[in-house]
Motif scaffolding. Structure first.
Motif, PDB file in Angstrom:
ATOM      1  N   LYS A  41      19.171 -21.043  23.981  1.00 15.55           N
ATOM      2  CA  LYS A  41      18.632 -22.002  22.874  1.00 15.55           C
ATOM      3  C   LYS A  41      16.987 -21.300  23.019  1.00 15.55           C
ATOM      4  CE  LYS A  41      21.802 -25.493  22.727  1.00 15.55           C
ATOM      5  NZ  LYS A  41      21.932 -27.262  23.235  1.00 15.55           N
ATOM      6  N   PRO A  42      16.506 -21.263  23.828  1.00 15.35           N
ATOM      7  CA  PRO A  42      15.026 -21.249  23.757  1.00 15.35           C
ATOM      8  C   PRO A  42      15.442 -19.948  23.524  1.00 15.35           C
ATOM      9  CG  PRO A  42      15.392 -21.658  26.397  1.00 15.35           C
ATOM     10  CD  PRO A  42      16.803 -21.510  25.178  1.00 15.35           C
ATOM     11  N   LYS A  43      15.215 -18.570  23.587  1.00 18.85           N
ATOM     12  CA  LYS A  43      14.778 -17.349  22.884  1.00 18.85           C
ATOM     13  C   LYS A  43      15.399 -17.445  20.952  1.00 18.85           C
ATOM     14  CE  LYS A  43      17.030 -14.820  26.787  1.00 18.85           C
ATOM     15  NZ  LYS A  43      17.754 -13.226  26.983  1.00 18.85           N
ATOM     16  N   VAL A  44      16.727 -18.218  20.701  1.00 20.56           N
ATOM     17  CA  VAL A  44      16.938 -18.524  19.572  1.00 20.56           C
ATOM     18  C   VAL A  44      15.063 -19.003  18.580  1.00 20.56           C
ATOM     19  CG1 VAL A  44      18.129 -19.981  17.821  1.00 20.56           C
ATOM     20  CG2 VAL A  44      19.666 -18.321  19.372  1.00 20.56           C
ATOM     21  N   ARG A  45      15.102 -20.213  19.050  1.00 18.02           N
ATOM     22  CA  ARG A  45      13.665 -20.819  18.707  1.00 18.02           C
ATOM     23  C   ARG A  45      12.680 -20.209  18.990  1.00 18.02           C
ATOM     24  NH1 ARG A  45      15.221 -24.910  23.237  1.00 18.02           N
ATOM     25  NH2 ARG A  45      16.991 -26.697  21.780  1.00 18.02           N
ATOM     26  N   ILE A  46      12.652 -19.119  20.036  1.00 20.27           N
ATOM     27  CA  ILE A  46      11.355 -18.504  19.646  1.00 20.27           C
ATOM     28  C   ILE A  46      11.193 -17.574  18.885  1.00 20.27           C
ATOM     29  CG2 ILE A  46      10.281 -16.399  21.379  1.00 20.27           C
ATOM     30  CD1 ILE A  46      11.447 -17.841  23.162  1.00 20.27           C
ATOM     31  N   GLY A  47      12.436 -16.718  18.204  1.00 17.73           N
ATOM     32  CA  GLY A  47      13.326 -15.689  17.960  1.00 17.73           C
ATOM     33  C   GLY A  47      13.156 -16.490  15.885  1.00 17.73           C
ATOM     34  N   ARG A  48      13.124 -18.083  15.689  1.00 16.79           N
ATOM     35  CA  ARG A  48      12.534 -18.649  14.190  1.00 16.79           C
ATOM     36  C   ARG A  48      11.033 -18.468  14.052  1.00 16.79           C
ATOM     37  NH1 ARG A  48      17.810 -22.904  14.877  1.00 16.79           N
ATOM     38  NH2 ARG A  48      18.878 -20.985  13.848  1.00 16.79           N
ATOM     39  N   MET A  49      10.743 -18.611  15.542  1.00 11.71           N
ATOM     40  CA  MET A  49       9.721 -19.013  15.162  1.00 11.71           C
ATOM     41  C   MET A  49       8.521 -17.741  15.209  1.00 11.71           C
ATOM     42  SD  MET A  49       6.808 -21.645  15.789  1.00 11.71           S
ATOM     43  CE  MET A  49       8.571 -22.811  16.377  1.00 11.71           C
ATOM     44  N   VAL A  50       8.689 -16.884  15.421  1.00 10.63           N
ATOM     45  CA  VAL A  50       8.385 -15.582  14.934  1.00 10.63           C
ATOM     46  C   VAL A  50       8.573 -14.947  13.647  1.00 10.63           C
ATOM     47  CG1 VAL A  50       8.272 -13.480  15.626  1.00 10.63           C
ATOM     48  CG2 VAL A  50       8.363 -15.114  17.361  1.00 10.63           C
ATOM     49  N   VAL A  51       9.573 -15.378  12.764  1.00 14.54           N
ATOM     50  CA  VAL A  51       9.999 -14.905  11.494  1.00 14.54           C
ATOM     51  C   VAL A  51       9.370 -15.660  11.189  1.00 14.54           C
ATOM     52  CG1 VAL A  51      11.663 -15.576  10.544  1.00 14.54           C
ATOM     53  CG2 VAL A  51      12.284 -13.955  12.439  1.00 14.54           C
ATOM     54  N   PHE A  52       9.460 -17.200  11.308  1.00 16.87           N
ATOM     55  CA  PHE A  52       8.042 -18.285   9.896  1.00 16.87           C
ATOM     56  C   PHE A  52       7.542 -18.008  10.365  1.00 16.87           C
ATOM     57  CE2 PHE A  52       6.069 -22.604  10.443  1.00 16.87           C
ATOM     58  CZ  PHE A  52       6.518 -22.596   9.385  1.00 16.87           C
TER      59      PHE A  52
END
Length: 329
Positions: free
Chosen positions: A100-111
């Motif tokens: 979950k943190p990786k997914v959140r971090i990936g989404r944050m980077v894209v955002f």
């Protein structure tokens, strides 16, 4: 035995019989119930039948040690399975928590990337709308553009009488000379006199008629500069060549109000302008003037009327100009 004793014994026997009967009935019920219980279970149960001689009845006794072992083993297996399931579930939950943190971090980077890109595009748009464009810096590097060869000769009667096909055989030459033209005539008709031919080289000879009409030297020079500037702006790939004004014979009628002194003055200004603007200046005055004569005038063999050229005069002009045409070969 007395009668009373017989009655008493009979009563006791009846009582024992009833007791035995009840015991058998109870034993039968117990046996059926145990059979039913054995039917309901999944285990094979070992039965031992014991005959009670004293009670005159049968009883079923079960050997439950095997059943108990099976039950305990089953409970152990169930417990191990539950333990294994719990471990797997814990591992799965742990993996989910780590993902979950990786997914959140990936989404944050894209955002963040999208936001930065949008801000950049908005900045570029604002810059292009409100910031004036920078002036173009001209460097010494020269871009070479190849255009179809088309050599244009522009001027007055001295050009119109110039038989280009005779002197420039097999070359793409165009004669755009008109008798009586002054500089202003050419400026007023640049489209038909120059632009429509899309020339690769332009040889300009104009101004002698302006002198005859009384136009000042400075105005003549300004008009010639304007002609050259307009050609450069509209046909930037055309190479410009400016011919000096030809000398005249002031003693002959065709020269009229023209003087070699004024022609020399105009030629000096034109030569300086061409040097400043990197335009080729062709000095034909020195080629046509009679250097042996004390007076400044055109050679007799180069002009019969003192203004227009003879074939010999045009041959001199051709030999001079041909050098600039052969530079491409």
């Amino acid at each position: 035995m007395s009668k009373n004793n017989r009655r008493k014994n009979k009563h006791i026997n009846n009582k024992n019989y009833k007791k035995t009967d009840n015991s058998l009935s109870q034993s039968s019920y117990t046996r059926e119930k145990r059979h039913q219980d054995l039917y309901d279970t999944d285990f094979n149960i070992t039965k031992q039948q014991v005959f009670n001689f004293d009670e005159m009845s049968f009883s079923d006794e079960l050997d439950t040690s095997f059943v108990e072992s099976k039950r305990k083993k089953r409970e152990q297996i169930i417990e191990e399975l539950n333990s294994s399931y719990e471990k797997d579930e814990n591992k799965r939950e742990h993996r989910e928590i780590r993902k979950k943190p990786k997914v959140r971090i990936g989404r944050m980077v894209v955002f963040v990337f999208v936001c930065v890109l949008l801000l950049f595009l908005i900045g570029v748009g604002v810059y292009s709308l409100f910031i004036p464009p920078k002036e173009k810096i001209v460097t010494k590097e020269k871009t070479i553009v190849v255009v179809d060869d088309n050599y244009l000769f522009l001027g007055d009667s001295l050009t119109e009488y110039y038989d280009l096909d005779k002197y420039y055989k097999d070359l793409p030459v165009v004669n755009s000379g008109i008798s009586g033209n002054i500089t202003e005539d050419i400026l007023n008709d640049m489209d038909h006199r120059v632009y429509q031919y899309n020339p690769s080289k332009v040889f300009l000879l104009i101004g002698t008629n302006d002198i005859q009409k009384g136009i000042s030297s400075s105005e003549i020079v300004d008009h010639i500069k304007e002609i050259l500037t307009d050609i450069h702006d509209n046909r930037p790939y055309a190479e410009l060549y400016l011919e000096s004004l030809y000398p005249v014979d002031e003693d002959k009628d065709a020269s009229r109000d023209r003087t070699n002194e004024e022609i020399i003055e105009i030629n000096k200004k034109l030569k300086k302008y061409c040097k400043d603007k990197d335009i080729v200046y062709i000095d034909l005055f020195q080629e046509l003037v009679d250097e042996e004569d004390e007076d400044i005038r055109i050679k007799d063999e180069y002009s019969e009327d003192g203004l227009h050229l003879t074939d010999e005069g045009y041959e001199v002009v051709t030999n001079k100009i041909m050098k600039y045409l052969k530079e491409e070969e």
